[in-house]
Design an enzyme around this catalytic site. Sequence first.
Site, mmCIF file in Angstrom:
data_model
loop_
_atom_site.group_PDB
_atom_site.id
_atom_site.type_symbol
_atom_site.label_atom_id
_atom_site.label_comp_id
_atom_site.label_asym_id
_atom_site.label_seq_id
_atom_site.Cartn_x
_atom_site.Cartn_y
_atom_site.Cartn_z
ATOM 1 N N GLN A 1 170.812 73.875 163.787
ATOM 2 C CA GLN A 1 170.526 72.840 162.784
ATOM 3 C C GLN A 1 170.571 73.364 161.347
ATOM 4 O OE1 GLN A 1 170.262 69.576 163.132
ATOM 5 N NE2 GLN A 1 170.330 69.502 165.360
ATOM 6 N N CYS B 1 155.297 60.478 174.946
ATOM 7 C CA CYS B 1 155.337 60.326 176.388
ATOM 8 C C CYS B 1 154.028 60.680 177.068
ATOM 9 C CB CYS B 1 156.467 61.208 176.927
ATOM 10 S SG CYS B 1 156.916 60.849 178.579
HETATM 11 C C1 LIG Z 1 168.790 72.984 167.979
HETATM 12 C C2 LIG Z 1 169.933 72.750 168.877
HETATM 13 N N1 LIG Z 1 170.334 73.731 169.712
HETATM 14 C C3 LIG Z 1 171.375 73.583 170.538
HETATM 15 C C4 LIG Z 1 172.098 72.413 170.572
HETATM 16 C C5 LIG Z 1 173.249 72.296 171.523
HETATM 17 O O1 LIG Z 1 174.454 72.405 170.844
HETATM 18 P P1 LIG Z 1 175.824 71.917 171.549
HETATM 19 O O2 LIG Z 1 175.733 70.438 171.688
HETATM 20 O O3 LIG Z 1 176.894 72.344 170.610
HETATM 21 O O4 LIG Z 1 175.933 72.609 172.853
HETATM 22 C C6 LIG Z 1 171.732 71.362 169.719
HETATM 23 C C7 LIG Z 1 172.471 70.082 169.728
HETATM 24 O O5 LIG Z 1 172.010 69.078 170.222
HETATM 25 C C8 LIG Z 1 170.628 71.531 168.852
HETATM 26 O O6 LIG Z 1 170.220 70.563 168.027
#
Ligand SMILES: Cc1ncc(COP(=O)(O)O)c(C=O)c1O
Length: 379
Positions: free
Chosen positions: A178, A328
């Site tokens: 992010q 939740c």
């Molecule tokens: C913090 C974080 N890590 C990992 C991912 C996974 O990335 P990717 O969708 O490129 O596999 C995301 C995406 O949703 C993410 O926001």
Amino acid sequence: MRIYLDNAATTPLDPEVFEAMKPFMLEDFGNPSSTHAHGRKVRAAIESARKKVAELLNCTPGEIIFTSGGTEADNTIIRSAVETYGLKHAISSPIEHHAVTHSLDLLVKQNLIQLHHVNLDEKGHVDLKHLEELLKEFPKVLVSLMHANNEIGNLLDMEAVGNLCHTYQAYLHSDMVQTVGHYRHDMKKLKVHGMAAAAHKFHGPKGVGFMYLNKDKKIHSFMQGGAQERNMRGGTENVYGIIGLAKALEICYREMNEHKASIEGLKSRMIEKLKEAVPGVTFHGDSENLDRSLYTVLNVSLPESEENEMLLFNLDLQGISASGGSACASGASTGSHVLGALYPKSKRGAVRFSFSKYNKPEEIDFVTSKLLEIYKVTV
Ligand SMILES: Cc1ncc(COP(=O)(O)O)c(C=O)c1O
């Protein structure tokens, strides 16, 4: 008209990125591993993309390994660091992305590691004192902590975490999915050994990402296959994805200050308008705090109401794409593990708005007014 405020899930491709990718979808189709002219041309383009990414992150090209995205990068670093160094413990947090939590859970299930969760404060920030206590107690440890949380936007002081891990000789992995493209990273300065990034979070294509792997803390490969990516990631490269990733990152760095300022303006505008209009509104995590959260993410917490569950659906009906996830408390299988960990008993509504350079102040005003309308109807 539809308004897109789900940029933490994925961002639209920048047309300039698409233009850079196009030739590699059509004329320059060679396999970069081929030694003939078709292959050599594509190989050169991949290597110049790697060089560009390395320059921007202040590391060496050999430390950049392209992957299929953030998930593969997280999985690779976590498992391979544990296996390479025979690590017996891992320190992480319950609010990491599932690419991290599920990787660690599997290692625990396979009896390869014991997992220790670092304490979080009431806003969801990592307690650095507790991290140090855990580091003292558990040598030969993998630390996996994300730079910024994708749901609540909380930012972690990676320099402080890096220094601690360095002192206690831990292997430090950070999911920076992010923040790459939104903040400048100096990998020579940060004492991070393995880092994950994904192009689609910064206006690049989907299905491509990279890992930074510190050259002094080598790990072995995760996938078995060809010698691509310096033997670290077998498989024919996602050529146009890699070209697009490098172009997207270049654009982000070129325009970062300008975009950061304008997106911060959008986020502040939304905070102000919501506070004015919605009685009892608060913000999950520390997402209201501009200094300690992503400027791209605002996680709104709405007072308890039976209709909260329909909020995202109603926003969608009004042409607004956002995302949510409730704490939740009912124990159902859906919901956000992040909000669930931070607010186990909460029944408040949650909407995550996430912004990009393409959003406009008028969109923020429209969304805020619609949210208010929906909310008035439902409570
Ligand atoms: C913090 C974080 N890590 C990992 C991912 C996974 O990335 P990717 O969708 O490129 O596999 C995301 C995406 O949703 C993410 O926001």
